[in-house]
Write a protein that holds these residues in place. Structure first.
Motif, PDB file in Angstrom:
ATOM      1  N   LEU A 252       6.597   1.294  -0.144  1.00 18.81           N
ATOM      2  CA  LEU A 252       7.981   0.846  -0.441  1.00 18.81           C
ATOM      3  C   LEU A 252       7.659   0.291  -2.112  1.00 18.81           C
ATOM      4  CD1 LEU A 252      10.605  -0.508   0.056  1.00 18.81           C
ATOM      5  CD2 LEU A 252       9.575  -2.577   0.569  1.00 18.81           C
ATOM      6  N   LEU A 253       8.780   0.738  -3.014  1.00 11.80           N
ATOM      7  CA  LEU A 253       8.616   0.771  -4.277  1.00 11.80           C
ATOM      8  C   LEU A 253      10.169  -0.218  -4.935  1.00 11.80           C
ATOM      9  CD1 LEU A 253       7.870   4.019  -5.686  1.00 11.80           C
ATOM     10  CD2 LEU A 253       6.430   2.474  -4.725  1.00 11.80           C
ATOM     11  N   ASP A 254       9.964  -1.058  -5.323  1.00  7.97           N
ATOM     12  CA  ASP A 254      11.060  -1.952  -5.655  1.00  7.97           C
ATOM     13  C   ASP A 254      12.246  -1.530  -6.348  1.00  7.97           C
ATOM     14  OD1 ASP A 254      10.258  -2.400  -8.582  1.00  7.97           O
ATOM     15  OD2 ASP A 254       9.436  -4.099  -8.352  1.00  7.97           O
ATOM     16  N   ASN A 255      13.344  -2.227  -6.583  1.00 12.09           N
ATOM     17  CA  ASN A 255      14.356  -1.499  -7.359  1.00 12.09           C
ATOM     18  C   ASN A 255      14.419  -2.057  -8.869  1.00 12.09           C
ATOM     19  OD1 ASN A 255      15.008  -4.069  -6.931  1.00 12.09           O
ATOM     20  ND2 ASN A 255      17.267  -4.003  -6.356  1.00 12.09           N
ATOM     21  N   LYS A 256      13.467  -2.668  -9.404  1.00 11.71           N
ATOM     22  CA  LYS A 256      13.488  -3.119 -10.794  1.00 11.71           C
ATOM     23  C   LYS A 256      12.661  -1.859 -11.449  1.00 11.71           C
ATOM     24  CE  LYS A 256      14.171  -7.735  -9.466  1.00 11.71           C
ATOM     25  NZ  LYS A 256      13.465  -9.229  -9.730  1.00 11.71           N
ATOM     26  N   ASP A 257      11.192  -2.052 -11.463  1.00  8.84           N
ATOM     27  CA  ASP A 257      10.336  -1.203 -11.912  1.00  8.84           C
ATOM     28  C   ASP A 257      10.009   0.068 -11.474  1.00  8.84           C
ATOM     29  OD1 ASP A 257      10.624  -2.967 -14.270  1.00  8.84           O
ATOM     30  OD2 ASP A 257       9.189  -4.359 -13.272  1.00  8.84           O
ATOM     31  N   GLY A 258      10.408  -0.199 -10.174  1.00  9.01           N
ATOM     32  CA  GLY A 258       9.647   1.338  -9.054  1.00  9.01           C
ATOM     33  C   GLY A 258       8.174   1.052  -8.800  1.00  9.01           C
ATOM     34  N   ALA A 259       7.797  -0.480  -8.782  1.00 13.15           N
ATOM     35  CA  ALA A 259       6.682  -0.772  -8.826  1.00 13.15           C
ATOM     36  C   ALA A 259       6.382  -1.061  -7.162  1.00 13.15           C
ATOM     37  CB  ALA A 259       6.265  -2.165  -9.116  1.00 13.15           C
ATOM     38  N   PHE A 260       5.038  -0.887  -6.932  1.00 13.43           N
ATOM     39  CA  PHE A 260       4.545  -0.815  -5.528  1.00 13.43           C
ATOM     40  C   PHE A 260       4.793  -2.332  -4.829  1.00 13.43           C
ATOM     41  CE2 PHE A 260       0.967  -2.273  -2.645  1.00 13.43           C
ATOM     42  CZ  PHE A 260       1.231  -1.628  -1.496  1.00 13.43           C
ATOM     43  N   VAL A 261       5.386  -2.362  -3.576  1.00  7.21           N
ATOM     44  CA  VAL A 261       5.560  -3.761  -2.966  1.00  7.21           C
ATOM     45  C   VAL A 261       4.847  -3.876  -1.924  1.00  7.21           C
ATOM     46  CG1 VAL A 261       7.239  -5.173  -1.907  1.00  7.21           C
ATOM     47  CG2 VAL A 261       7.988  -3.673  -3.690  1.00  7.21           C
ATOM     48  N   THR A 262       4.895  -2.906  -0.673  1.00  6.62           N
ATOM     49  CA  THR A 262       4.016  -3.052   0.316  1.00  6.62           C
ATOM     50  C   THR A 262       3.980  -1.558   0.925  1.00  6.62           C
ATOM     51  OG1 THR A 262       3.864  -4.243   2.620  1.00  6.62           O
ATOM     52  CG2 THR A 262       5.935  -3.400   1.988  1.00  6.62           C
ATOM     53  N   PHE A 263       3.260  -1.430   1.810  1.00  5.99           N
ATOM     54  CA  PHE A 263       3.123  -0.085   2.635  1.00  5.99           C
ATOM     55  C   PHE A 263       3.261  -0.166   4.145  1.00  5.99           C
ATOM     56  CE2 PHE A 263      -1.034  -2.230   2.702  1.00  5.99           C
ATOM     57  CZ  PHE A 263      -1.494  -2.115   4.061  1.00  5.99           C
ATOM     58  N   PHE A 264       3.306   0.791   4.614  1.00  2.00           N
ATOM     59  CA  PHE A 264       3.751   0.977   6.125  1.00  2.00           C
ATOM     60  C   PHE A 264       2.854   2.060   6.866  1.00  2.00           C
ATOM     61  CE2 PHE A 264       7.695  -0.298   4.277  1.00  2.00           C
ATOM     62  CZ  PHE A 264       7.900  -1.626   4.855  1.00  2.00           C
ATOM     63  N   GLY A 265       2.042   2.009   7.892  1.00  2.00           N
ATOM     64  CA  GLY A 265       1.124   2.670   8.527  1.00  2.00           C
ATOM     65  C   GLY A 265       1.819   3.462   9.524  1.00  2.00           C
ATOM     66  N   LYS A 266       1.094   4.393  10.003  1.00  2.00           N
ATOM     67  CA  LYS A 266       1.769   5.435  11.163  1.00  2.00           C
ATOM     68  C   LYS A 266       2.289   4.471  12.497  1.00  2.00           C
ATOM     69  CE  LYS A 266       0.670   9.331  13.834  1.00  2.00           C
ATOM     70  NZ  LYS A 266       0.886   9.048  15.207  1.00  2.00           N
ATOM     71  N   ASN A 267       1.552   3.390  12.722  1.00  2.00           N
ATOM     72  CA  ASN A 267       1.729   2.593  13.850  1.00  2.00           C
ATOM     73  C   ASN A 267       3.440   1.724  13.609  1.00  2.00           C
ATOM     74  OD1 ASN A 267       0.789   0.956  11.442  1.00  2.00           O
ATOM     75  ND2 ASN A 267       0.572  -0.741  12.833  1.00  2.00           N
ATOM     76  N   TYR A 268       3.932   1.976  12.587  1.00  2.00           N
ATOM     77  CA  TYR A 268       5.146   1.251  12.533  1.00  2.00           C
ATOM     78  C   TYR A 268       6.130   2.203  13.136  1.00  2.00           C
ATOM     79  CZ  TYR A 268       4.182  -2.740   9.439  1.00  2.00           C
ATOM     80  OH  TYR A 268       3.743  -3.974   8.972  1.00  2.00           O
ATOM     81  N   THR A 269       7.208   1.531  13.770  1.00  2.00           N
ATOM     82  CA  THR A 269       8.364   2.364  14.258  1.00  2.00           C
ATOM     83  C   THR A 269       9.449   2.174  13.239  1.00  2.00           C
ATOM     84  OG1 THR A 269       9.349   0.337  15.361  1.00  2.00           O
ATOM     85  CG2 THR A 269       7.695   1.608  16.700  1.00  2.00           C
ATOM     86  N   ASP A 270      10.576   3.156  13.143  1.00  2.00           N
ATOM     87  CA  ASP A 270      11.479   3.045  12.319  1.00  2.00           C
ATOM     88  C   ASP A 270      12.210   1.616  12.484  1.00  2.00           C
ATOM     89  OD1 ASP A 270      12.786   3.446  14.981  1.00  2.00           O
ATOM     90  OD2 ASP A 270      13.957   5.067  14.470  1.00  2.00           O
TER      91      ASP A 270
END
Length: 284
Positions: A252-270
């Motif tokens: 997940l990248l933010d809407n300001k600088d396109g910087a990394f915010v967090t991540f989601f692994g395969k275990n996440y559902t939609d």
């Protein structure tokens, strides 16, 4: 890990022996005649000729095929274990960087937009939140599943926020040798009409994958011909019949600088991914 490999190899060897020899491998030494090393004394020897052994050493084509399939299965199993280990390492690195509060993931990049065949800069992602995923168009199952999940999460977020939160899904190929603009452009549109598909030179792909700590390596017929160097390197010829093992992470990248915010692994559902994104955006 090595102990498990040895035990698995022993079980496969025993199974092959029973299949190829028609029973367990003989434990005694074989004499010149091919029979067990048991000897008969004049006092105990039976009156007739010594009994014939039942083991036959003739190998059928079916047995050879079984041996080949079993060997290939073991090869791919341990390659999968190795790839999973590297993927977990990449995921742990992302977790450590996030916990420490260091934005040591991501960075600016310039690739090729598959729709326009023009350079695409990461600066063009500024202004909207983005979901970034690395994969390849020849991926048989994982990539399609993850891209469908990302597309569904994008729609859920925009619906729940009544259009106030816009998400841009982005796909970056890990296979620039096969994934040109003609392959990537129609591929991404199968998942979401706004999904951006990016490709580029091997050097540019290597650069962006390193900045996002993406693990990937070729695996398949091409890999069998040479040694695997990791992170996309492969010592085996020019065979196009290969897959790519890679870390399965959505960024997940933010809407300001396109910087990394967090991540989601395969275990996440939609739905879980969408809920997490909504909470993050609304807390900003």
């Amino acid at each position: 890990m090595r102990g498990q490999a040895r035990r698995a190899g022993k079980r496969v060897t025993e199974a092959l022996q029973e299949s190829l020899l028609g029973g367990p491998a003989p434990s005694g030494r074989l004499g010149r005649s091919g029979r067990s090393g048991r000897s008969w004394s004049s006092a105990s020897a039976p009156s007739g000729p010594p009994p014939r052994t039942t083991n036959s050493y003739s190998v059928s084509y079916a047995s050879l095929a079984l041996a080949g399939v079993t060997g290939a299965g073991l090869y791919y199993y341990f390659e999968r274990v190795k790839a999973d280990r590297h993927a977990r390492a990449a995921l742990k690195g992302a977790q450590n960087a996030q916990v420490a509060g260091k934005a040591d993931i991501g960075g600016p990049f310039t690739l090729i937009d598959s729709e326009t065949n023009q350079p695409f800069s990461s600066d063009q992602l500024k202004g909207t939140w983005s979901l970034l995923y690395f994969g390849f168009t020849h991926c048989p199952d994982i990539c399609p599943d993850e891209l469908e999940k990302i597309a569904a999460a994008v729609d859920i977020v925009e619906k729940e926020s009544k259009g106030e939160i816009l998400l841009t899904p982005v796909f970056i190929t890990l296979d620039p040798e096969r994934d040109g603009v003609k392959e990537v452009a129609p591929y991404v549109k199968e998942f979401h009409p706004r999904m951006i598909g990016l490709t580029g030179s091997k050097e540019d792909i290597m650069k962006v994958t390193k900045s996002y700590r993406v693990y990937f390596t070729k695996a398949g017929l091409a890999e069998m011909t040479g040694e695997n160097g990791g992170n996309g390197e492969n010592g085996g010829g020019q065979d196009d019949d290969y897959l790519i093992d890679h870390s399965i992470i959505t960024y997940l990248l933010d809407n300001k600088d396109g910087a990394f915010v967090t991540f989601f692994g395969k275990n996440y559902t939609d739905e879980e991914m969408a809920k997490s994104i909504l909470n993050i955006v609304r807390s900003q």
